[in-house]
Enzyme design. Structure first.
Site, mmCIF file in Angstrom:
data_model
loop_
_atom_site.group_PDB
_atom_site.id
_atom_site.type_symbol
_atom_site.label_atom_id
_atom_site.label_comp_id
_atom_site.label_asym_id
_atom_site.label_seq_id
_atom_site.Cartn_x
_atom_site.Cartn_y
_atom_site.Cartn_z
ATOM 1 C CG ASP A 17 35.926 -1.964 70.145
ATOM 2 O OD1 ASP A 17 36.397 -1.464 71.193
ATOM 3 O OD2 ASP A 17 35.191 -1.344 69.367
ATOM 4 C CB VAL A 40 41.821 2.857 73.070
ATOM 5 C CG1 VAL A 40 42.850 3.448 73.993
ATOM 6 C CG2 VAL A 40 41.097 1.710 73.729
ATOM 7 C CG ASP A 41 40.810 8.683 76.513
ATOM 8 O OD1 ASP A 41 40.000 8.256 77.350
ATOM 9 O OD2 ASP A 41 41.441 9.747 76.656
ATOM 10 C CB SER A 128 52.455 4.497 74.383
ATOM 11 O OG SER A 128 52.337 5.244 75.573
ATOM 12 N N GLY A 130 49.412 4.365 69.497
ATOM 13 C CA GLY A 130 48.580 5.068 68.520
ATOM 14 C C GLY A 130 49.053 6.503 68.388
HETATM 15 P P1 ADP Z 1 47.950 6.367 72.811
HETATM 16 O O1 ADP Z 1 47.615 7.837 72.891
HETATM 17 O O2 ADP Z 1 48.338 5.772 74.165
HETATM 18 O O3 ADP Z 1 48.907 6.058 71.719
HETATM 19 P P2 ADP Z 1 45.691 5.434 71.180
HETATM 20 O O4 ADP Z 1 44.284 5.195 71.604
HETATM 21 O O5 ADP Z 1 45.945 6.496 70.152
HETATM 22 O O6 ADP Z 1 46.521 5.666 72.531
HETATM 23 O O7 ADP Z 1 46.279 4.089 70.622
HETATM 24 C C1 ADP Z 1 46.648 2.991 71.430
HETATM 25 C C2 ADP Z 1 46.287 1.708 70.724
HETATM 26 O O8 ADP Z 1 44.882 1.463 70.880
HETATM 27 C C3 ADP Z 1 46.546 1.721 69.223
HETATM 28 O O9 ADP Z 1 47.174 0.496 68.881
HETATM 29 C C4 ADP Z 1 45.143 1.779 68.617
HETATM 30 O O10 ADP Z 1 45.085 1.097 67.380
HETATM 31 C C5 ADP Z 1 44.356 1.021 69.659
HETATM 32 N N1 ADP Z 1 42.899 1.219 69.696
HETATM 33 C C6 ADP Z 1 42.149 2.251 69.234
HETATM 34 N N2 ADP Z 1 40.843 2.034 69.497
HETATM 35 C C7 ADP Z 1 40.764 0.822 70.133
HETATM 36 C C8 ADP Z 1 39.695 0.005 70.648
HETATM 37 N N3 ADP Z 1 38.420 0.394 70.571
HETATM 38 N N4 ADP Z 1 40.024 -1.188 71.237
HETATM 39 C C9 ADP Z 1 41.300 -1.587 71.339
HETATM 40 N N5 ADP Z 1 42.346 -0.875 70.877
HETATM 41 C C10 ADP Z 1 42.071 0.312 70.278
#
Ligand code: ADP
Length: 182
Positions: A17, A40-41, A128, A130
């Protein structure tokens, strides 16, 4: 976990994470308005607390947010990381809308901003791949090639760059791409 040394910087791939990472800066996969979102945001804003959103609001007021492929920086609030670098990857539209170059640019802009601030260690998520639906294998090749090129052009610039991949499956893809020499 996989580790390689590229021009004096340790490049690590691990599952985890990103909000837990003890590095100087973590990179956020943000949106152009810098409104905390999902994935992740959302995790970064939840863990970092309201200071991050307040700084994002200031950046939005001053410069209208962050264009796709660019990056801005805020403090890390309650995070272990001192800074958050917010970059905006492209939404996948099939691959003919400049997505590859915009994704490379998001990584390059983040690395450049870290360099300018004298940051020594940073962690990236898989930008990008997710909600923005960029195919993971293709994204991994671009991410690793862009980081490798930057490190090769800036020997010893960082002590460590990590990719913190959220699932074993995404880690496996990045590891395979690294082992195949992308
Ligand atoms: P985007 O809109 O750029 O696609 P997302 O957050 O939806 O961003 O996804 C980007 C990547 O981050 C995905 O592979 C998702 O599984 C991953 N992700 C989501 N939460 C976390 C976290 N807490 N730590 C690391 N990676 C994460």
């Amino acid at each position: 976990m996989t580790e390689v040394n590229i021009a004096g910087t340790l490049l690590k791939l691990l599952q985890g994470d990103i909000v837990e990472q003890e590095v100087e800066a973590i990179v956020n996969a943000a949106n152009t308005g810098l409104w905390g979102g999902s994935g992740v945001d959302g995790a970064i804003h939840r863990a970092g607390g309201p200071a991050i959103a307040a700084e994002c609001r200031r950046i939005r007021e001053e410069q209208g947010g962050c264009p796709v492929g660019q990056a801005v920086i805020t403090s890390g609030g309650f995070l272990k990381a001192r800074y958050v670098i917010h970059t905006v990857g492209p939404i996948w539209h099939g691959g003919r809308k400049g997505e590859d170059e915009l994704l490379a640019s998001a990584y390059r802009s983040s690395l450049q901003l870290a360099k300018e601030r004298g940051i020594k260690s940073l962690a990236f998520p898989s930008i990008s791949t997710g909600a923005y639906r960029f195919p993971v294998g293709r994204a991994a090749r671009i991410a690793l090639a862009t980081v490798k090129d930057f490190l090769a052009a800036n020997p010893g610039i960082f002590t460590e760059v990590r990719f913190v991949l959220f699932s074993q499956e995404i880690l496996n893809t990045y590891t395979r791409v690294l082992e195949e020499g992308f």
